[in-house]
Design an enzyme around this catalytic site. Structure first.
Site, mmCIF file in Angstrom:
data_model
loop_
_atom_site.group_PDB
_atom_site.id
_atom_site.type_symbol
_atom_site.label_atom_id
_atom_site.label_comp_id
_atom_site.label_asym_id
_atom_site.label_seq_id
_atom_site.Cartn_x
_atom_site.Cartn_y
_atom_site.Cartn_z
ATOM 1 C CG ASP A 161 -1.628 -1.438 1.364
ATOM 2 O OD1 ASP A 161 -2.644 -1.434 0.652
ATOM 3 O OD2 ASP A 161 -0.944 -2.319 2.153
ATOM 4 C CG HIS A 189 -3.268 -5.409 3.090
ATOM 5 N ND1 HIS A 189 -2.810 -4.473 1.994
ATOM 6 C CD2 HIS A 189 -3.544 -6.423 2.472
ATOM 7 C CE1 HIS A 189 -2.869 -5.334 0.732
ATOM 8 N NE2 HIS A 189 -3.340 -6.293 1.245
HETATM 9 P P1 NAX Z 1 -1.665 -18.412 -4.264
HETATM 10 O O1 NAX Z 1 -2.969 -18.747 -4.105
HETATM 11 O O2 NAX Z 1 -1.027 -18.441 -5.706
HETATM 12 O O3 NAX Z 1 -0.556 -19.130 -3.246
HETATM 13 C C1 NAX Z 1 -0.789 -19.430 -2.044
HETATM 14 C C2 NAX Z 1 -0.176 -20.543 -1.367
HETATM 15 O O4 NAX Z 1 -0.223 -21.085 -0.175
HETATM 16 C C3 NAX Z 1 -0.820 -21.904 -2.251
HETATM 17 O O5 NAX Z 1 0.396 -22.713 -2.844
HETATM 18 C C4 NAX Z 1 -1.251 -22.688 -1.142
HETATM 19 O O6 NAX Z 1 -1.207 -24.013 -1.307
HETATM 20 C C5 NAX Z 1 -0.427 -22.117 0.009
HETATM 21 N N1 NAX Z 1 -1.069 -22.306 1.498
HETATM 22 C C6 NAX Z 1 -2.419 -22.368 1.802
HETATM 23 N N2 NAX Z 1 -2.227 -22.641 3.067
HETATM 24 C C7 NAX Z 1 -1.324 -22.854 3.419
HETATM 25 C C8 NAX Z 1 -0.858 -23.215 4.869
HETATM 26 N N3 NAX Z 1 -1.728 -23.301 5.770
HETATM 27 N N4 NAX Z 1 0.471 -23.562 5.071
HETATM 28 C C9 NAX Z 1 1.417 -23.419 3.733
HETATM 29 N N5 NAX Z 1 0.969 -23.073 2.695
HETATM 30 C C10 NAX Z 1 -0.456 -22.697 2.442
HETATM 31 O O7 NAX Z 1 -1.695 -17.160 -3.564
HETATM 32 P P2 NAX Z 1 -0.881 -15.504 -3.810
HETATM 33 O O8 NAX Z 1 -1.094 -14.905 -4.792
HETATM 34 O O9 NAX Z 1 0.620 -16.135 -3.718
HETATM 35 O O10 NAX Z 1 -1.313 -14.814 -2.277
HETATM 36 C C11 NAX Z 1 -0.734 -15.138 -1.063
HETATM 37 C C12 NAX Z 1 -1.589 -14.495 0.039
HETATM 38 O O11 NAX Z 1 -1.053 -13.306 0.039
HETATM 39 C C13 NAX Z 1 -2.939 -14.246 -0.190
HETATM 40 O O12 NAX Z 1 -3.773 -14.622 0.837
HETATM 41 C C14 NAX Z 1 -3.331 -13.284 -0.797
HETATM 42 O O13 NAX Z 1 -4.514 -12.554 -0.397
HETATM 43 C C15 NAX Z 1 -2.231 -12.212 -0.022
HETATM 44 N N6 NAX Z 1 -1.736 -10.936 -0.435
HETATM 45 C C16 NAX Z 1 -1.478 -10.004 0.416
HETATM 46 C C17 NAX Z 1 -1.058 -8.820 0.042
HETATM 47 C C18 NAX Z 1 -0.702 -7.768 1.089
HETATM 48 O O14 NAX Z 1 -0.139 -6.665 0.659
HETATM 49 N N7 NAX Z 1 -0.554 -8.056 2.366
HETATM 50 C C19 NAX Z 1 -0.911 -8.373 -1.369
HETATM 51 C C20 NAX Z 1 -0.931 -9.654 -2.299
HETATM 52 C C21 NAX Z 1 -1.738 -10.760 -1.923
HETATM 53 O O15 NAX Z 1 -3.061 -10.274 -2.343
#
Ligand code: NAX
Length: 327
Positions: A161, A189
């Protein structure tokens, strides 16, 4: 040469993981002289574990001199063993028809387990960054689940952000983005965050005077920054990944290596500054030195800012109330 440090990354086979791991291994996060051991966590699911193996094959094929070791895990109790840094990226995304409360409780289960594991096995100085959404509340849950670790070691990512706000201001003022100082983003966020350029300067001049347009602030700038994530999904068909990974690198690098007096934004457990109740995981302007962050003090909060800061605070208090019974 330096002793390797341990860096745990969860959700390592996801989109952000793919944009993040190569940069950590190349030294962009902790310095070009700091070897790292990557401890990668994914869910036990076979497809996720296979995808993780593939990412690790590519990491090997980069032949990064700083990559001193690499492990794949499916259990946080082993993934977080002795870890010095933990980037908690993996989270449960909102599925079709999923209510906000369901999303919060699904993530509460993940982040209580991960907080307990950090509490049990991580380095006592571990620096934790939560990226997975809802990031602030997930970081709060992890912190509360790790009573033997200092609360200040748990942080949430507001840096994307912050960087988004900087790029909007650079475009508006036609100045280089790197010249913007003293910017911050308060709160959650989420679209309620309050990006605040009242104190910002460019080459010594006040950004507020350069822009001098409260209507732009309220009706263009704040909604553009707040809805940027949705705009990227609409354009790309996927959520922000490279920019999110970049922000995670910025956050950890600045925390570990310092900011030389410059302000950055971190989501941190409030110490009560600016009337934000203690322990709420809230975006604040900070400076970092010797591996510690310090909240910038003495800023004046005007009526408009207080209203914005309270709105995003109230959202965080609601999220907290919704998960309190699960802690
Ligand atoms: P993806 O769905 O591409 O990847 C997430 C990965 O996490 C998957 O491979 C899944 O198998 C794994 N996972 C799920 N639960 C798990 C657990 N308990 N232990 C270990 N691994 C686990 O998502 P991606 O685009 O990489 O985004 C990841 C996260 O970042 C999401 O929650 C998303 O909303 C968040 N974000 C946060 C942002 C921020 O500024 N704070 C911005 C970007 C993003 O949207």
């Amino acid at each position: 040469s330096k002793k390797p440090v341990r860096v745990a990354v969860t959700g390592a086979a996801g989109q952000i993981g793919y944009a993040l791991l190569f940069r950590i291994a190349s030294g962009e996060m902790l310095g070009k002289d700091q070897p790292v051991i990557l401890q990668l966590l994914e869910i036990p699911d076979e497809k996720a574990q296979n995808a993780l193996k593939g990412v690790m094959m590519e990491l090997e094929d980069c032949a990064f001199p700083l990559l001193a070791g690499m492990e794949a895990h499916s259990d946080p109790m082993t993934a977080f063993k002795d870890t010095d840094y933990a980037l908690l990226v993996g989270a449960r995304p909102r599925g079709p028809g999923m209510e906000r409360a369901d999303l919060l409780s699904a993530n509460a289960a993940i982040f209580t387990a991960q907080g307990k594991a950090l509490n049990a096995v991580a380095s006592r100085n571990v620096k934790v960054l939560v990226v997975g959404n809802p990031a602030n509340t997930n970081a709060y849950i992890a912190m509360k689940s790790a009573p033997d670790l200092p609360a200040k070691n748990f942080t949430a990512m507001l840096r994307l952000d912050h960087n988004r706000a900087a790029s909007q201001i650079a475009a508006k003022t036609s100045k280089p983005v790197g010249a913007i100082k003293k910017l911050t983003v308060w709160g959650n966020h989420s679209p309620t965050m309050y990006a605040d350029y009242r104190f910002a300067t460019i080459e010594g001049a006040a950004v507020k005077d350069m822009i001098n347009d409260q209507v732009w602030n309220k009706d263009v700038f704040l909604p553009t920054v707040g809805k940027r994530g949705a705009a990227i999904i609409a354009a790309r068909g996927l959520s922000s990944a490279a920019s999110a990974a970049n922000a995670a690198i910025d956050h950890m690098r600045d925390w570990a290596l310092g900011t030389n007096g410059e302000w950055v934004t971190m989501g941190i457990p409030s110490l009560g500054d600016y009337e934000i109740p203690k322990e709420v995981m809230y975006g604040f302007p900070v400076t970092c030195e010797n591996g510690e962050y310090k909240v910038v003090q003495g800023l004046e909060i005007d009526a408009f800012s207080r209203e914005c800061m309270t709105k995003t605070l109230n959202e965080l208090l609601e999220e907290k109330a919704a998960i309190q019974h699960l802690l």
